[in-house]
Design an enzyme around this catalytic site. Structure first.
Site, PDB file in Angstrom:
ATOM      1  N   CYS A   2       0.847  -1.189   0.000  1.00 20.29           N
ATOM      2  CA  CYS A   2       0.000   0.000   0.000  1.00 20.29           C
ATOM      3  C   CYS A   2       0.888   1.246   0.000  1.00 20.29           C
ATOM      4  CB  CYS A   2      -0.904   0.011   1.225  1.00 20.29           C
ATOM      5  SG  CYS A   2      -1.743  -1.550   1.529  1.00 20.29           S
ATOM      6  N   ARG A  27       1.628   0.494  -6.886  1.00 19.28           N
ATOM      7  CA  ARG A  27       1.784  -0.458  -5.794  1.00 19.28           C
ATOM      8  C   ARG A  27       0.550  -1.342  -5.620  1.00 19.28           C
ATOM      9  NH1 ARG A  27       6.051   1.347  -2.302  1.00 19.28           N
ATOM     10  NH2 ARG A  27       5.136   0.344  -0.489  1.00 19.28           N
ATOM     11  N   TRP A  75      -4.537  -1.873  -0.083  1.00 15.33           N
ATOM     12  CA  TRP A  75      -4.804  -3.190  -0.647  1.00 15.33           C
ATOM     13  C   TRP A  75      -5.389  -4.032   0.484  1.00 15.33           C
ATOM     14  CZ3 TRP A  75      -4.188  -5.391  -5.504  1.00 15.33           C
ATOM     15  CH2 TRP A  75      -4.352  -6.771  -5.567  1.00 15.33           C
ATOM     16  N   ASN A  99       0.669   0.398   6.403  1.00 14.41           N
ATOM     17  CA  ASN A  99       1.018  -0.688   5.487  1.00 14.41           C
ATOM     18  C   ASN A  99       1.444  -1.885   6.310  1.00 14.41           C
ATOM     19  OD1 ASN A  99       0.677   1.127   3.431  1.00 14.41           O
ATOM     20  ND2 ASN A  99       2.851   1.322   2.938  1.00 14.41           N
ATOM     21  N   GLY A 100       1.124  -3.102   5.849  1.00 16.55           N
ATOM     22  CA  GLY A 100       1.609  -4.299   6.528  1.00 16.55           C
ATOM     23  C   GLY A 100       0.488  -5.075   7.182  1.00 16.55           C
ATOM     24  N   GLU A 479      18.505 -23.064  -5.767  1.00 11.24           N
ATOM     25  CA  GLU A 479      18.291 -21.633  -5.987  1.00 11.24           C
ATOM     26  C   GLU A 479      19.485 -20.825  -5.482  1.00 11.24           C
ATOM     27  OE1 GLU A 479      16.578 -17.765  -6.547  1.00 11.24           O
ATOM     28  OE2 GLU A 479      16.535 -19.696  -7.582  1.00 11.24           O
ATOM     29  N   LYS A 483      21.770 -18.343  -7.817  1.00 13.70           N
ATOM     30  CA  LYS A 483      22.007 -16.933  -7.520  1.00 13.70           C
ATOM     31  C   LYS A 483      23.502 -16.605  -7.562  1.00 13.70           C
ATOM     32  CE  LYS A 483      18.069 -15.222  -7.228  1.00 13.70           C
ATOM     33  NZ  LYS A 483      17.796 -16.131  -8.343  1.00 13.70           N
ATOM     34  N   GLU A 486      24.847 -16.754 -11.160  1.00 12.24           N
ATOM     35  CA  GLU A 486      24.276 -15.701 -11.998  1.00 12.24           C
ATOM     36  C   GLU A 486      25.014 -14.378 -11.857  1.00 12.24           C
ATOM     37  OE1 GLU A 486      19.510 -16.011 -12.710  1.00 12.24           O
ATOM     38  OE2 GLU A 486      20.137 -15.751 -10.632  1.00 12.24           O
ATOM     39  N   HIS A 502      27.187 -40.011  -3.247  1.00 15.57           N
ATOM     40  CA  HIS A 502      26.934 -40.564  -4.571  1.00 15.57           C
ATOM     41  C   HIS A 502      27.623 -39.746  -5.655  1.00 15.57           C
ATOM     42  CE1 HIS A 502      23.930 -43.516  -3.175  1.00 15.57           C
ATOM     43  NE2 HIS A 502      23.669 -42.587  -2.249  1.00 15.57           N
ATOM     44  N   LYS A 601      16.256 -10.123 -18.110  1.00 13.77           N
ATOM     45  CA  LYS A 601      15.231 -10.291 -17.075  1.00 13.77           C
ATOM     46  C   LYS A 601      14.145 -11.254 -17.516  1.00 13.77           C
ATOM     47  CE  LYS A 601      13.283  -9.484 -13.140  1.00 13.77           C
ATOM     48  NZ  LYS A 601      13.865 -10.116 -11.939  1.00 13.77           N
TER      49      LYS A 601
END
Length: 606
Positions: A2, A27, A75, A99-100, A479, A483, A486, A502, A601
């Site tokens: 928000c 937002r 929101w 907000n939150g 992941e 990162k 990348e 293994h 992207k």
């Protein structure tokens, strides 16, 4: 996500509040409102459901004649989109925007109702207003009352507060959600980001985690979480700020890592009702009709799907396959008619995923798209749209989009479990409660940044790095390795820890750091056994765990301590440390963090 704006002005602020809210439309919101001091000791509100145009219509009929005011785009999280749930909220002398999510609002609300306080909305925000007003009534001064209120709140939030009778000031606070202070000529501002205050000033201070502030016409008094006065650097920013900007961060990626509590909370609000504890699948999909879930995605989104598979199969007993989109349709896999095909993509334009979704549709399957761009091709073509609400992500290496995907998929797994009769309402509420704790715990996990920064110089010397994890930490290890490779260009691989003997154990030596992601869960002891094998071969170990796990770290291991949490949300809480590790190693190496070589992207061609 928000939007917040606050102005202590020398001239009427109504139009400037609205101008700022219009800049914050990106937002996402479903209602808007403003409030201001219209006479000594008098604060008035104007609110409207829907777009800011509706609020402007209200103000045309009933202008807000104030020189000190606050505004908000909301929101919906607690309570449906409706005028009585729109911000600002008022209780006694207090009017505020927020907000939150306040995790313990129900407990606080019961306490306040027992004192005779009457609530007008279903929001958690109104609870903050009543609590602050109660402290004011007890005789505390405004800053003391604000500090007492903040000490009672659990969750991630940003606040801007008016207090009737304190007519030339606004209070603010942040924990988990961003808030900035703008410095003008005889005027001061609060905003949810630099964009909010950009039309009025180019001098901005970024509040740090736990800070609270009092602004008036002349100054900002800033205090840290312990209540001690502090100074925050004032920075010059471009007055015509871009829609997205780095703020107080060196790179977009760093900013987006720090945005994750806000992005996760915003996303969860579309899937979890924090009052009832019910999890829902937007669009009304009935998981009872599905015999199998087929997740199709690329790169980081694929790893989000692999994490979600553990939740869907364990909680909902729904067989789940996860496949790299670029390989999927070329196998021509046999899929039953009651298979739901779910494509996951940040942009919604990933060529391989889009092609795989079209192939599934051609086979007569129901399709769903989980995307961060609701107008994207995948969103338009799928039968169901399951959005994430991470906001614009500029860094090529995905961070907040990834955790938003994991959060949304976990919420869907809870919804599927309830729909398929695998959990009762009490268990659904328990799981939802833990999931709603994720934004706060992600904010806490970002607090390991200094410890990780200290590790970066040594790790930056490595040619190869191995990542290990078990259970849902295995795809998180994948992941983490992605990162690192990348953005730092260090060769890195992720493995299931049980696969160590293994093959990967042959790579262990004194020059190959091993990153182990191991919260203290049911698999922790097995992972520690694998770590002992690494230590015996001289491999340098970095253990990312919680405080309980840290007590069992092998001698010589470098330990990063993240917050303890329920296993359901461990992938979310452990994500920030692996992202920060990659980020600070890349910075140490002088790499172009936001635009790494050879990468884009969105991959819009096969």
């Amino acid at each position: 996500m928000c939007g917040i704006i606050g102005i202590v002005g020398k001239t009427p602020v109504q139009d400037r509040l609205v101008e700022s809210l219009l800049r914050l439309e990106y937002r996402g919101y479903d209602s808007a409102g403003v409030a201001g001091v219209t006479a000594p000791g008098v604060v008035e509100r104007r609110r409207a459901k829907g777009k800011i145009r509706a609020l402007q219509d209200v103000l045309m009929d009933d202008a807000l004649t104030a020189q000190v005011g606050i505004g908000h785009t909301r929101w919906a999280t607690h309570g449906a989109p409706a005028e009585h749930n729109a911000h600002p909220h008022t209780a006694g002398r207090v009017t505020l925007v927020h907000n939150g999510i306040i995790e313990n609002f129900a407990e606080l609300r019961r306490e306040l109702e027992a004192q005779g306080r009457v609530f007008e909305s279903e929001t958690d925000t109104e609870t903050i207003a009543h609590l602050l007003d109660a402290y004011l009534q007890s005789g505390l001064a405004p800053l003391e009352a604000l500090k007492a209120t903040l000490d009672r709140l659990s969750g991630a939030f940003a606040l801007a507060v008016l207090i009737a009778g304190e007519d030339d000031m606004i209070l603010g606070a942040r924990r988990g959600s961003p808030l900035v202070v703008g410095y003008g000529d005889g005027e001061m501002y609060l905003g949810s980001d630099a964009l909010a205050v950009g039309p009025f000033t180019n001098r901005i201070a970024y509040l740090e985690e736990g800070d609270y502030v009092r602004i008036d016409h002349a100054q900002a008094q800033i205090f840290d979480a312990a209540g001690q006065p502090v100074l925050r650097n004032i920075k010059q920013v471009a007055r015509a700020a871009a829609l997205v900007e780095r703020g107080n961060y060196r790179h977009f990626m760093e900013k987006e890592i720090h945005d994750q509590p806000d992005a996760t909370q915003h996303t969860l609000s579309a899937y979890i009702d924090p009052v009832t504890g019910r999890a829902t699948a937007p669009g009304g999909f009935d998981f009872k009709t599905a015999e199998r879930l087929q997740i199709i995605a690329c790169g980081t989104s694929n790893y989000a799907g692999q994490i979600a598979r553990y939740a869907f199969e364990r909680l909902a007993r729904l067989p789940t396959d996860v496949e790299v989109a670029s390989e999927f349709r070329y196998r021509e896999p046999p899929l039953g008619a009651r298979t739901l095909a779910l494509g996951v993509s940040q942009s919604g334009e990933t060529a391989d995923t889009l092609a795989a979704m079209r192939w599934c549709k051609g086979q007569g399957l129901s399709t769903a798209a989980m995307v961060n761009v609701p107008e994207s091709s995948m969103a338009r073509e799928a039968d169901l749209l399951w959005p994430t609400h991470a906001g614009p992500e500029i860094g090529v290496a995905s961070t907040k989009a990834f955790t938003s995907q994991v959060a949304a998929l976990t919420a869907l797994a809870i919804a599927a479990a309830a729909a398929r009769g695998q959990i009762d309402a009490a268990e659904e509420a328990r799981l939802s409660k833990h999931l709603l704790e994720a934004p706060r715990l992600i904010a806490e996990s970002i607090g390991v940044e200094e410890a990780i920064r200290a590790l970066a110089p040594e790790l930056a010397k490595a040619r190869d790095v191995l990542y290990f994890g078990r259970g849902a930490m295995f795809p998180l290890a994948l992941e983490g390795a992605l990162k690192l490779k990348e953005i730092s260009y260090i060769h890195a691989e992720g493995y299931a820890a049980g696969e160590l003997k293994h093959g990967p154990i042959a790579l262990i030596d004194e020059a190959t750091p091993v990153i182990v992601i191991a919260p203290s869960d049911e698999l922790f002891e097995k992972t520690m056994s694998n770590m002992s094998e690494v230590a015996a071969r001289g491999g340098p170990i970095v253990l990312i765990t919680d405080e309980k796990g840290a007590a069992h770290a092998p001698a010589g291991a470098r330990v990063i301590i993240a917050p303890a949490c329920d296993p359901l949300i461990a992938p979310l809480v452990m994500s920030a440390p692996i992202q920060l590790l990659a980020y600070h190693v890349a910075v140490q190496k002088g790499a172009d963090v936001d635009q790494p070589r050879n990468l884009a992207k969105s991959v819009t061609v096969e």
